[in-house]
Design a protein around this motif. Structure first.
Motif, PDB file in Angstrom:
ATOM      1  N   TRP A 153      -8.967  33.948  -2.872  1.00 39.84           N
ATOM      2  CA  TRP A 153      -8.334  33.731  -1.570  1.00 39.84           C
ATOM      3  C   TRP A 153      -9.317  33.908  -0.413  1.00 39.84           C
ATOM      4  CZ3 TRP A 153      -3.273  32.292  -0.519  1.00 39.84           C
ATOM      5  CH2 TRP A 153      -2.879  32.365   0.820  1.00 39.84           C
ATOM      6  N   THR A 154     -10.211  34.894  -0.552  1.00 36.26           N
ATOM      7  CA  THR A 154     -11.081  35.242   0.586  1.00 36.26           C
ATOM      8  C   THR A 154     -12.459  34.602   0.529  1.00 36.26           C
ATOM      9  OG1 THR A 154     -11.827  37.248  -0.563  1.00 36.26           O
ATOM     10  CG2 THR A 154      -9.921  37.450   0.904  1.00 36.26           C
ATOM     11  N   ARG A 155     -13.005  34.433  -0.674  1.00 35.75           N
ATOM     12  CA  ARG A 155     -14.397  34.013  -0.761  1.00 35.75           C
ATOM     13  C   ARG A 155     -14.630  32.792  -1.646  1.00 35.75           C
ATOM     14  NH1 ARG A 155     -17.821  37.923   1.069  1.00 35.75           N
ATOM     15  NH2 ARG A 155     -19.534  37.016  -0.120  1.00 35.75           N
ATOM     16  N   GLY A 156     -13.661  32.421  -2.467  1.00 37.76           N
ATOM     17  CA  GLY A 156     -13.892  31.366  -3.445  1.00 37.76           C
ATOM     18  C   GLY A 156     -14.637  31.921  -4.646  1.00 37.76           C
ATOM     19  N   PHE A 157     -14.868  31.071  -5.633  1.00 41.47           N
ATOM     20  CA  PHE A 157     -15.432  31.552  -6.896  1.00 41.47           C
ATOM     21  C   PHE A 157     -16.894  31.179  -7.083  1.00 41.47           C
ATOM     22  CE2 PHE A 157     -10.849  31.115  -8.018  1.00 41.47           C
ATOM     23  CZ  PHE A 157     -10.615  32.471  -8.202  1.00 41.47           C
ATOM     24  N   ALA A 196     -14.048  33.013 -18.403  1.00 42.48           N
ATOM     25  CA  ALA A 196     -13.121  31.915 -18.713  1.00 42.48           C
ATOM     26  C   ALA A 196     -11.941  31.915 -17.751  1.00 42.48           C
ATOM     27  CB  ALA A 196     -12.629  32.045 -20.155  1.00 42.48           C
ATOM     28  N   ALA A 197     -11.463  33.114 -17.411  1.00 37.18           N
ATOM     29  CA  ALA A 197     -10.336  33.220 -16.476  1.00 37.18           C
ATOM     30  C   ALA A 197     -10.727  32.695 -15.102  1.00 37.18           C
ATOM     31  CB  ALA A 197      -9.869  34.667 -16.379  1.00 37.18           C
ATOM     32  N   VAL A 198     -11.934  33.047 -14.646  1.00 38.92           N
ATOM     33  CA  VAL A 198     -12.409  32.575 -13.338  1.00 38.92           C
ATOM     34  C   VAL A 198     -12.520  31.058 -13.332  1.00 38.92           C
ATOM     35  CG1 VAL A 198     -14.405  32.537 -11.789  1.00 38.92           C
ATOM     36  CG2 VAL A 198     -13.580  34.706 -12.690  1.00 38.92           C
ATOM     37  N   ALA A 199     -13.097  30.505 -14.416  1.00 36.35           N
ATOM     38  CA  ALA A 199     -13.265  29.050 -14.500  1.00 36.35           C
ATOM     39  C   ALA A 199     -11.924  28.325 -14.471  1.00 36.35           C
ATOM     40  CB  ALA A 199     -14.029  28.694 -15.774  1.00 36.35           C
ATOM     41  N   ASP A 200     -10.967  28.800 -15.254  1.00 34.15           N
ATOM     42  CA  ASP A 200      -9.666  28.133 -15.312  1.00 34.15           C
ATOM     43  C   ASP A 200      -8.840  28.372 -14.057  1.00 34.15           C
ATOM     44  OD1 ASP A 200     -10.373  27.183 -17.731  1.00 34.15           O
ATOM     45  OD2 ASP A 200      -8.716  28.041 -18.866  1.00 34.15           O
ATOM     46  N   THR A 201      -9.037  29.516 -13.399  1.00 38.62           N
ATOM     47  CA  THR A 201      -8.357  29.748 -12.121  1.00 38.62           C
ATOM     48  C   THR A 201      -8.851  28.743 -11.093  1.00 38.62           C
ATOM     49  OG1 THR A 201      -8.092  32.114 -12.569  1.00 38.62           O
ATOM     50  CG2 THR A 201      -7.903  31.411 -10.278  1.00 38.62           C
ATOM     51  N   GLY A 202     -10.170  28.573 -11.040  1.00 36.87           N
ATOM     52  CA  GLY A 202     -10.724  27.577 -10.119  1.00 36.87           C
ATOM     53  C   GLY A 202     -10.245  26.183 -10.442  1.00 36.87           C
ATOM     54  N   GLY A 203     -10.197  25.858 -11.750  1.00 35.18           N
ATOM     55  CA  GLY A 203      -9.720  24.537 -12.160  1.00 35.18           C
ATOM     56  C   GLY A 203      -8.273  24.311 -11.796  1.00 35.18           C
ATOM     57  N   ALA A 204      -7.446  25.325 -12.001  1.00 36.58           N
ATOM     58  CA  ALA A 204      -6.016  25.193 -11.682  1.00 36.58           C
ATOM     59  C   ALA A 204      -5.811  25.017 -10.184  1.00 36.58           C
ATOM     60  CB  ALA A 204      -5.255  26.427 -12.178  1.00 36.58           C
ATOM     61  N   GLY A 250      -7.943  23.888  -7.953  1.00 38.73           N
ATOM     62  CA  GLY A 250      -8.440  22.581  -7.541  1.00 38.73           C
ATOM     63  C   GLY A 250      -7.501  21.454  -7.930  1.00 38.73           C
ATOM     64  N   LEU A 251      -6.938  21.528  -9.139  1.00 39.92           N
ATOM     65  CA  LEU A 251      -6.007  20.494  -9.589  1.00 39.92           C
ATOM     66  C   LEU A 251      -4.737  20.474  -8.746  1.00 39.92           C
ATOM     67  CD1 LEU A 251      -6.131  20.491 -13.498  1.00 39.92           C
ATOM     68  CD2 LEU A 251      -6.444  18.529 -11.993  1.00 39.92           C
ATOM     69  N   VAL A 252      -4.191  21.655  -8.465  1.00 38.54           N
ATOM     70  CA  VAL A 252      -2.967  21.725  -7.649  1.00 38.54           C
ATOM     71  C   VAL A 252      -3.216  21.114  -6.276  1.00 38.54           C
ATOM     72  CG1 VAL A 252      -1.407  23.302  -6.442  1.00 38.54           C
ATOM     73  CG2 VAL A 252      -1.948  23.686  -8.853  1.00 38.54           C
ATOM     74  N   SER A 253      -4.371  21.428  -5.688  1.00 33.69           N
ATOM     75  CA  SER A 253      -4.697  20.870  -4.370  1.00 33.69           C
ATOM     76  C   SER A 253      -4.838  19.354  -4.429  1.00 33.69           C
ATOM     77  CB  SER A 253      -5.998  21.507  -3.861  1.00 33.69           C
ATOM     78  OG  SER A 253      -6.376  20.953  -2.621  1.00 33.69           O
ATOM     79  N   ALA A 286      -3.207  28.339  -2.767  1.00 32.09           N
ATOM     80  CA  ALA A 286      -1.801  28.361  -3.187  1.00 32.09           C
ATOM     81  C   ALA A 286      -1.712  28.293  -4.711  1.00 32.09           C
ATOM     82  CB  ALA A 286      -1.048  27.189  -2.559  1.00 32.09           C
ATOM     83  N   GLY A 287      -2.627  27.526  -5.316  1.00 32.55           N
ATOM     84  CA  GLY A 287      -2.673  27.461  -6.773  1.00 32.55           C
ATOM     85  C   GLY A 287      -3.032  28.805  -7.383  1.00 32.55           C
ATOM     86  N   TYR A 288      -3.937  29.524  -6.713  1.00 32.76           N
ATOM     87  CA  TYR A 288      -4.314  30.849  -7.208  1.00 32.76           C
ATOM     88  C   TYR A 288      -3.117  31.808  -7.175  1.00 32.76           C
ATOM     89  CZ  TYR A 288      -8.963  28.996  -5.956  1.00 32.76           C
ATOM     90  OH  TYR A 288     -10.074  28.217  -5.820  1.00 32.76           O
TER      91      TYR A 288
END
Length: 345
Positions: free
Chosen positions: A100-104, A247-255, A257-260, A271-273
């Protein structure tokens, strides 16, 4: 669960994953042809595929972080599922705050280093297991165990374990950075290396230890490897914590990005996060790790089903009827996993 048949079952899982990968690789090759028109039905399938992948990412992060919580607690004298769930919840909070604050970006830069460390630890694990296997074989103490599941129960269990051989589909979505041939080659390499690791690991484990040598838990391997070499448990914990978090960080970023992307930017990745964290925490407190694994397997199977249908349609348009029929059959397998994939428990 499968006793002496475990290596064969793992080979079937890896083979199924490779076939799903073949469908996705076919789609990469087709989509690389910019001049090819997409029908409305195909665009609809692509949209459904992207939403299903976002949903699968959300569940898989819960799977990764619940494993992380279990392995983290195994470092302490604390017992029970509640402490592990508290660690998982806290990790969700950390990932949400960072995203939310800094990105991954900063966390993702650690990925290459952590992958190298994990592969080194896996190599050490396999070497230790190979030596232990050799000693056990020399003593004539290899274990030939009967399967404890059979029939439909066995088939459903295999389907519920699909997520354990998942991850190769990432290459499908790196088109902005890499060419189609590079992405196809990367997927084949990833699946080849992981298949080799899985098969050697399961082969050595299945015949060196009796199934009742360990309790059914997400961290049972730690105690088992202490028999092989005293250093292996701590190395495995380090590898597990690193693997699950990255893996969690990668898939969180992917989720996110996909939602956006799927909402046309109306929902920001943040919002996806939030959605991912809420669903993940809910799953953490209402389901076991094994149940979450089966949910994640079914979610990815849905994604693979749609991808194989896209590949079938593309093969038919390219005048490749045999390949199209094969992809349709593969889609049927994926749908069956969605409907009937079962938890280990």
């Amino acid at each position: 669960s499968f006793g002496a048949y475990a290596p064969l079952v793992m080979a079937i899982l890896c083979g199924a994953a490779y076939l799903f990968g073949a469908a996705i690789r076919f789609n990469i090759w087709r989509l690389n042809n910019k001049g090819e028109n997409r029908s409305p039905s195909e665009r609809g399938l692509e949209l459904a595929s992207a939403w299903s992948l976002a949903f699968a990412y959300i569940i898989s992060v819960a799977y990764y972080l619940n494993l992380l919580g279990a392995f983290a607690v195994s470092l302490t004298e604390v017992e029970g599922h509640i402490p592990a769930k508290l660690v998982t919840t806290a990790t969700f909070a950390i990932i949400l705050i960072v995203g939310w604050t800094r990105g991954f970006g900063a966390l993702e830069r650690l990925e290459e280093v952590s992958v190298g460390i994990k592969l080194a630890i896996i190599a050490g694990l396999l070497f230790g297991l190979a030596v232990f296997f050799g000693k056990t074989a020399s003593a004539g103490d290899l274990v030939i165990s009967a399967a404890t599941v059979s029939g439909w129960q066995a088939v459903a269990l295999v389907g519920g374990l699909l997520v354990t051989v998942q991850g190769f589909e990432t290459s499908r979505y790196l088109g902005a950075e890499y060419s189609a041939p590079t992405r196809i080659k990367s997927m084949k390499l990833a699946q080849g290396v992981s298949t080799a690791i899985y098969l050697v690991y399961i082969l050595l484990l299945s015949f060196a230890f009796a199934p009742d040598a360990l309790d059914l838990s997400e961290t049972a391997i730690i105690g088992l490897m202490e028999v092989v070499a005293p250093i292996l448990p701590i190395l495995l914990i380090v590898a597990a914590l690193s693997a699950q978090f990255s893996a969690a960080v990668a898939d969180t970023g992917g989720a996110g990005g996909l939602v956006s992307e799927l909402t046309g930017g109306r929902l920001a990745p943040r919002a996806g996060y939030v959605l991912l964290a809420v669903v993940g925490v809910a799953l953490t407190w209402t389901a076991s790790v094994f149940e979450i694994i089966s949910y994640a397997s079914r979610a990815f199977a849905l994604y693979y089903a749609i991808q194989t249908l896209i590949a079938a349609k593309g093969a038919a348009l390219k005048g490749q009827p045999v390949k199209a029929v094969g992809f349709v059959a593969l889609a049927g397998v994926a749908v069956a996993i969605v409907l009937f994939g079962a938890s280990v428990e």
